[in-house]
Scaffold this motif. Structure first.
Motif, PDB file in Angstrom:
ATOM      1  N   ASN A 274      33.730  56.110  38.948  1.00 48.39           N
ATOM      2  CA  ASN A 274      34.896  56.653  38.228  1.00 48.39           C
ATOM      3  C   ASN A 274      36.084  56.770  38.962  1.00 48.39           C
ATOM      4  OD1 ASN A 274      32.906  57.560  36.285  1.00 48.39           O
ATOM      5  ND2 ASN A 274      32.422  59.539  37.209  1.00 48.39           N
TER       6      ASN A 274
ATOM      7  N   VAL B 146      37.862  53.269  38.225  1.00 52.48           N
ATOM      8  CA  VAL B 146      38.183  53.393  36.776  1.00 52.48           C
ATOM      9  C   VAL B 146      39.378  54.228  36.748  1.00 52.48           C
ATOM     10  CG1 VAL B 146      37.619  54.123  34.365  1.00 52.48           C
ATOM     11  CG2 VAL B 146      36.009  52.786  35.598  1.00 52.48           C
ATOM     12  N   ALA B 147      39.682  55.321  37.284  1.00 49.83           N
ATOM     13  CA  ALA B 147      40.611  56.327  37.244  1.00 49.83           C
ATOM     14  C   ALA B 147      41.596  55.541  37.953  1.00 49.83           C
ATOM     15  CB  ALA B 147      40.516  57.538  38.150  1.00 49.83           C
TER      16      ALA B 147
ATOM     17  N   VAL C 103      42.268  52.097  38.168  1.00 53.35           N
ATOM     18  CA  VAL C 103      42.676  51.079  37.083  1.00 53.35           C
ATOM     19  C   VAL C 103      43.507  51.564  36.035  1.00 53.35           C
ATOM     20  CG1 VAL C 103      41.703  49.291  35.623  1.00 53.35           C
ATOM     21  CG2 VAL C 103      40.701  49.458  37.560  1.00 53.35           C
ATOM     22  N   ARG C 104      42.909  52.632  35.499  1.00 56.31           N
ATOM     23  CA  ARG C 104      43.809  53.420  34.272  1.00 56.31           C
ATOM     24  C   ARG C 104      45.205  53.968  34.743  1.00 56.31           C
ATOM     25  NH1 ARG C 104      38.817  56.793  31.604  1.00 56.31           N
ATOM     26  NH2 ARG C 104      37.684  54.577  30.388  1.00 56.31           N
ATOM     27  N   ALA C 105      45.243  54.133  36.007  1.00 53.43           N
ATOM     28  CA  ALA C 105      46.529  54.812  36.485  1.00 53.43           C
ATOM     29  C   ALA C 105      47.525  53.689  36.912  1.00 53.43           C
ATOM     30  CB  ALA C 105      46.435  55.407  37.770  1.00 53.43           C
TER      31      ALA C 105
END
Length: 474
Positions: free
Chosen positions: A388, A391-392, A394-396
């Protein structure tokens, strides 16, 4: 009530009450169900068009339709009717199909049970069938239930009659014929596989039985809740569903006021009393579906094995798809147990595969074992939290680029771009751990996975600390 259940006076049948002859006794043309017989027998289809389910076997021109229509009634010719082996779960229509076939023109129906019949019974039927064919031009349909219970000698006794077409054998079995029927008999018969009935099939059958004069004749009105309960408890077995309906109607008539008019209401309480099984309040498409599975997962996470088993039983008794439950168990194994007990996921995956192989109700045992393993295992969500966090980031937008020494260096010109230059092959380093940068520049030193001190992760935490120091050169 006497009329409803066929117990009225002036009906002196032989007391068999099931519409089928005793072992080895003919029932000309397939026989008619006795008005005193059980509802499941009274509702037995008379034509293939009345058969519920098995549409994959009932298409136009199919062997079953030809046989039921009397095609090839002359058993002495090359176009004589084919013997059949019907393989499928209980209550899917094997006996029904045999009776429908027997109703064809020029047919005599004889029924044997492999539980009680022996070689002498088989030979007697064959002799009678040969006589009926030669003297009366009548085809004998021999229905043999549970053929898998016949030993090799008993099955061999059937071969002359099947091969010479003295009889049309319709054999029923719930076990794989490849293992339970001798090869010569199997090769001389057409194997048809019956599929389990769907909930829609069962519901349609019950609705028909409620209004059909052969059934309950519209003398009862079954509530939607009661009907759902009957469908769920049938387990795809038509016979069980009709038997349960008849029992529930009997309870409702016992409670009804004799002076009342109109159909007697069959409510959920009547089905519960008749079957001694409480209806589980559970909507597979509504709140209960989500509430119970939520409580189930949280009970596993909280290490309350007893509560977890309760919710497992609640879902399975309500007819929840065991594959759905198995999928949730696999997710829980990775999310809540994780590396604290890496074998939990192996157990969960094995349980899911086993349930698909063996089905229900035995599948409940496999699922219970997996639930007990997960609920009693040490817990860690470190792997779950780690992905998690990754992923956070990468999304940022973090994680720009890939270090040049890790890039692919196999294609021509890659070296000129610096790809692979300076890469250290881990196996050349002590303990197969090399000091070098693996993450992008902006993520150096970022710790996503933070093991707990629970279970196997205690040892993993110690090893991980040493690995990070070597890799990062600290």
């Amino acid at each position: 009530m006497d009329d409803l259940f066929g117990h009225g006076p002036g009906n002196d049948d032989d007391g068999g009450g099931n519409g089928a002859p005793a072992a080895g006794r003919p029932a000309g043309g397939g026989g008619n169900a006795s008005p005193r017989g059980p509802l499941a027998v009274r509702m037995r289809p008379r034509t293939l068009d009345e058969v519920v389910g098995q549409q994959h076997l009932l298409g136009h021109g199919s062997p079953l339709r030809q046989l039921a229509a009397g095609a090839g009634a002359d058993t002495s010719g090359p176009a004589g009717p084919t013997s059949l082996i019907l393989w499928g779960p209980p209550g899917t229509g094997k006996t029904t199909l045999a009776h429908v076939i027997a109703r064809g023109p020029g047919r005599k129906f004889v029924e044997l049970s492999a539980v009680t019949a022996g070689v002498k019974d088989v030979r007697r039927v064959m002799d009678d069938a040969l006589t009926a064919r030669d003297l009366y031009k009548t085809t004998t349909v021999l229905f043999l239930d549970e053929i898998h219970r016949f030993n090799k000698a008993q099955q061999d006794a059937l071969l002359p009659g099947v091969e010479n077409r003295w009889v049309v054998l319709v054999a029923a079995t719930t076990e794989n014929p490849s293992f339970s029927v001798v090869s010569p008999l199997l090769s001389r018969s057409l194997l048809l596989t019956l599929r389990p009935l769907t909930d829609g099939d069962i519901e349609g059958l019950l609705q028909r039985a409620i209004v059909d004069p052969r059934g309950l004749g519209g003398k009862v009105a079954v509530s939607e809740e009661a009907l759902d309960h009957l469908v769920r408890l049938s387990g795809g077995d038509a016979r069980r569903a009709l038997t349960a309906l008849e029992a529930a109607a009997g309870v409702a008539f016992g409670d009804a006021d004799d002076a009342g008019e109109g159909p007697v209401a069959v409510e959920l309480k009547h089905t519960e009393r008749a079957l001694d099984v409480a209806a589980v309040r559970y909507d597979r498409a509504g709140d209960q579906h989500y509430d119970v599975i939520s409580a189930f997962i949280k009970s596993i996470r909280g290490s309350d094995v007893d509560a977890a088993l309760h919710y497992l039983a609640r879902m399975l008794e309500a007819g929840e798809d065991p594959r759905f439950v198995a999928r949730r168990i696999m997710i829980s194994a990775a999310e809540d147990v994780g590396m604290a007990d890496p074998t939990a996921l192996q157990t969960a995956v094995a349980a899911a595969q086993a349930v698909q192989l063996i089905g229900m109700p035995e599948g409940r045992i496999i699922l219970a074992e997996a639930v007990v393993h997960l609920a009693t295992a040490p817990k860690s969500n470190a792997a779950y939290m780690g992905i998690n966090k990754a992923v956070a980031d990468v999304r940022a937008g973090l994680g720009n680029g890939i270090p040049a020494h890790l890039r692919d260096a196999h294609y021509p010109g890659s070296k000129q771009l610096g790809h692979g230059v300076g890469y250290r092959y881990a196996h050349d380093a002590p303990h197969a751990v090399a000091t070098q940068q693996y993450p992008p520049d902006d993520l150096v030193g970022k710790d996503y996975y933070q093991p707990t001190a629970n279970g196997a992760e205690r040892d993993i935490a110690v090893r991980l600390e040493r690995l990070r120091k070597i890799v990062r050169g600290k």
